[in-house]
Scaffold this motif. Structure first.
Motif, mmCIF file in Angstrom:
data_model
loop_
_atom_site.group_PDB
_atom_site.id
_atom_site.type_symbol
_atom_site.label_atom_id
_atom_site.label_comp_id
_atom_site.label_asym_id
_atom_site.label_seq_id
_atom_site.Cartn_x
_atom_site.Cartn_y
_atom_site.Cartn_z
ATOM 1 N N ILE A 19 0.859 -1.190 0.000
ATOM 2 C CA ILE A 19 0.000 0.000 0.000
ATOM 3 C C ILE A 19 0.891 1.235 0.000
ATOM 4 N N ALA A 20 0.703 2.066 -1.026
ATOM 5 C CA ALA A 20 1.572 3.245 -1.167
ATOM 6 C C ALA A 20 1.232 4.319 -0.142
ATOM 7 N N VAL A 21 2.284 4.943 0.386
ATOM 8 C CA VAL A 21 2.096 6.116 1.249
ATOM 9 C C VAL A 21 2.392 7.387 0.442
ATOM 10 N N LEU A 32 6.316 1.060 -21.554
ATOM 11 C CA LEU A 32 7.326 0.555 -20.613
ATOM 12 C C LEU A 32 6.876 0.672 -19.150
ATOM 13 N N VAL A 33 5.704 1.297 -18.942
ATOM 14 C CA VAL A 33 5.163 1.545 -17.593
ATOM 15 C C VAL A 33 6.198 2.314 -16.750
ATOM 16 N N LEU A 34 6.463 3.546 -17.186
ATOM 17 C CA LEU A 34 7.393 4.421 -16.463
ATOM 18 C C LEU A 34 6.577 5.559 -15.845
ATOM 19 N N GLY A 156 2.499 -1.084 -12.730
ATOM 20 C CA GLY A 156 3.551 -0.275 -12.120
ATOM 21 C C GLY A 156 3.763 -0.609 -10.651
ATOM 22 N N SER A 157 2.670 -0.574 -9.878
ATOM 23 C CA SER A 157 2.799 -0.765 -8.431
ATOM 24 C C SER A 157 3.330 -2.152 -8.070
ATOM 25 N N ALA A 158 3.293 -3.099 -9.009
ATOM 26 C CA ALA A 158 3.764 -4.473 -8.730
ATOM 27 C C ALA A 158 5.260 -4.500 -8.440
ATOM 28 N N CYS A 159 6.006 -3.537 -8.997
ATOM 29 C CA CYS A 159 7.465 -3.598 -8.782
ATOM 30 C C CYS A 159 7.793 -3.417 -7.307
ATOM 31 N N ARG A 160 6.897 -2.743 -6.553
ATOM 32 C CA ARG A 160 7.177 -2.524 -5.126
ATOM 33 C C ARG A 160 6.876 -3.773 -4.293
ATOM 34 N N SER A 161 6.046 -4.692 -4.831
ATOM 35 C CA SER A 161 5.725 -5.923 -4.076
ATOM 36 C C SER A 161 6.846 -6.960 -4.156
ATOM 37 N N GLY A 209 -10.643 1.722 -13.529
ATOM 38 C CA GLY A 209 -9.383 1.110 -13.102
ATOM 39 C C GLY A 209 -8.282 2.178 -12.997
ATOM 40 N N SER A 210 -7.199 1.820 -12.314
ATOM 41 C CA SER A 210 -6.108 2.782 -12.102
ATOM 42 C C SER A 210 -5.475 3.219 -13.432
ATOM 43 N N THR A 211 -5.291 2.268 -14.342
ATOM 44 C CA THR A 211 -4.614 2.582 -15.607
ATOM 45 C C THR A 211 -5.351 3.688 -16.352
ATOM 46 N N GLU A 212 -6.642 3.494 -16.485
ATOM 47 C CA GLU A 212 -7.485 4.451 -17.210
ATOM 48 C C GLU A 212 -7.590 5.771 -16.428
ATOM 49 N N PHE A 302 -5.888 6.131 0.953
ATOM 50 C CA PHE A 302 -6.862 5.450 0.079
ATOM 51 C C PHE A 302 -6.248 5.303 -1.299
ATOM 52 N N ASP A 303 -6.231 4.081 -1.825
ATOM 53 C CA ASP A 303 -5.823 3.871 -3.213
ATOM 54 C C ASP A 303 -6.986 4.284 -4.121
ATOM 55 N N ALA A 304 -6.991 3.769 -5.333
ATOM 56 C CA ALA A 304 -8.050 4.158 -6.266
ATOM 57 C C ALA A 304 -9.331 3.389 -5.958
HETATM 58 C C1 DP6 Z 1 -3.626 4.387 -6.583
HETATM 59 C C2 DP6 Z 1 -2.469 3.428 -6.805
HETATM 60 O O1 DP6 Z 1 -2.766 2.225 -6.171
HETATM 61 C C3 DP6 Z 1 -2.297 3.249 -8.307
HETATM 62 C C4 DP6 Z 1 -1.690 1.951 -8.711
HETATM 63 O O2 DP6 Z 1 -1.791 1.828 -10.088
HETATM 64 P P1 DP6 Z 1 -1.460 0.465 -10.863
HETATM 65 O O3 DP6 Z 1 -0.092 0.018 -10.520
HETATM 66 O O4 DP6 Z 1 -2.561 -0.504 -10.618
HETATM 67 O O5 DP6 Z 1 -1.507 1.007 -12.348
HETATM 68 P P2 DP6 Z 1 -0.936 0.383 -13.694
HETATM 69 O O6 DP6 Z 1 0.554 0.567 -13.712
HETATM 70 O O7 DP6 Z 1 -1.619 1.116 -14.793
HETATM 71 O O8 DP6 Z 1 -1.321 -1.081 -13.645
HETATM 72 C C5 DP6 Z 1 -1.247 4.086 -6.196
HETATM 73 C C6 DP6 Z 1 -0.029 3.217 -5.922
HETATM 74 O O9 DP6 Z 1 -0.173 2.018 -5.650
HETATM 75 O O10 DP6 Z 1 1.077 3.778 -5.905
#
Ligand code: DP6
Ligand code: ATP
Length: 356
Positions: A19-21, A32-34, A156-161, A209-212, A302-304
């Protein structure tokens, strides 16, 4: 199971949620998901929330297939394809590019994944899911390296897991994304008193969704430029607070970033609403509690989606839980989940308590 003679190779792995802070929101490169900003997160204990993925390869499979929570998904998804191709590329490089002698690369794969918590409800299922997929495929193809860059191609957020504890995803500056990777700020044993409460307001799939959502914000929000300017300072300050175990600073930056992220969602056109009235009541409750204590004791983020993640110290868990139960009385079964969560011995210092 790994039996090439029986013509099947199979690997099962699990991966945790983070969970992102400091939130990631917006991409500078979609393919490339940057990201447009660096982000910081806390990885939760796998004992409670996790994705579990089994990958199998066999010459008898006619094509690649994938199931998520028991339902078949299309393998045409660009993200899955990019992730799979990148891992296969690593394997090819390991075999000096000689694919003819490497039967495994010719075999089709079957992927089965399931989450033990709501999927696509703003509880970071994509983070756990793609981290798990990257790790399982790396094991299947027997390759090693920085898997955070591979997981990032899925979500994107998967790289932190890919790491436990406190993690930073550096946005990087290279065009090819080679420096956009995650690294551990501090291990899961660093701050043993820190606790996490997840308040599940809704387990329904969110409407955007987060991507959109992040694409829309980047395109239409004027406030987003300001956010991008603010984030680097917040990242530095929160890293310092984590290393010093300075809860007050950690909590205040966390809440500010969550609110700023939801502000840019609201500033998008059309506006994106992830928070519900219950989410807003939780925010008010946390502020009222903190001011009655005369010190910041709890942080929300809160995430999305509408579900709250509360960070607090172990000594305050009892008081905060009773406050939540008072204002949002859970039914009896949920209460049991609370109590069990509190008593579960865990190797990780972070405990997750689910409340629905
Ligand atoms: C609000 C978030 O949770 C958004 C996460 O977005 P994703 O990693 O799900 O998005 P994509 O890279 O498009 O798959 C904030 C976060 O986890 O940093
Ligand atoms: N275990 C999994 N394996 C593979 N893909 C998954 C898995 N779990 C979720 N996903 C993918 O992630 C998508 C959900 O991502 P999305 O970012 O919209 O929601 P979330 O991750 O739950 O929320 P948030 O990122 O806001 O915290 C799913 O529709 C699916 O494509």
């Amino acid at each position: 199971m790994d039996n090439m003679e029986d013509n099947i190779k199979c690997v099962t792995c699990t991966a945790p949620v983070n969970i992102a802070v400091i939130k990631y929101w917006g991409k500078r490169d979609e393919e490339l998901v940057l990201p447009v900003n660096s982000s910081v997160s806390v990885t939760l204990d796998q004992a409670q929330l996790r994705a579990k993925t089994t990958v199998m390869a066999s010459p008898s499979f006619p094509n690649d297939r994938m199931w998520l929570n028991g339902k078949e998904q299309s393998m045409d998804s660009k993200r899955i394809q990019n992730l799979l191709n990148e891992i296969k590329q690593w394997r090819k490089e390991k075999h000096n590019g000689d694919t003819c002698t490497d039967g495994l690369l010719m075999w089709k794969v079957h992927i089965c994944s399931e989450n033990n918590f709501p999927t696509a409800a703003g509880l970071a299922s994509s983070a756990a899911g793609y981290a798990c997929l990257a790790y399982s495929l790396a094991k299947l193809y027997n390759v090693e390296g920085d898997l955070s860059a591979i997981a990032r191609r899925g979500s994107g957020s998967a790289c932190r897991s890919m790491y436990g504890g406190f993690v930073e995803w550096d946005m990087g500056s290279q065009e090819d994304g080679s420096d956009s990777v995650s690294r551990q700020i501090a291990s899961e044993n660093h701050w043993p008193e820190l606790r996490v409460l997840l308040l599940v307001v809704s387990d329904q799939q969110k409407s955007m969704g987060s991507t959109e959502g992040m694409q829309a914000t980047l395109k239409t929000s004027q406030l987003m430029d300001r956010r991008i300017q603010c984030v680097p300072e917040s990242v530095e300050k929160i890293k310092e607070a984590i290393l010093k175990k300075d809860f007050k600073t950690f909590a205040e930056i966390t809440m500010k970033d969550s609110n700023q992220f939801h502000a840019v969602c609201l500033d998008s056109c059309p506006p994106i609403f992830y928070l519900t009235d219950v989410s807003k009541q939780i925010i008010q409750l946390v502020h009222a509690f903190n001011s009655s204590c005369g010190i910041t004791k709890v942080a929300y983020t809160f995430d999305a989606g509408p579900n709250a993640c509360l960070y607090l110290l172990e000594e305050d868990v009892g008081r905060v839980l009773s406050l939540i139960c008072h204002f949002f009385p859970p039914d009896k079964d949920d209460l049991n989940t609370f109590v069990q969560g509190l008593q579960t011995p865990s190797i990780s210092p972070l405990k997750v308590l689910l409340w629905t």
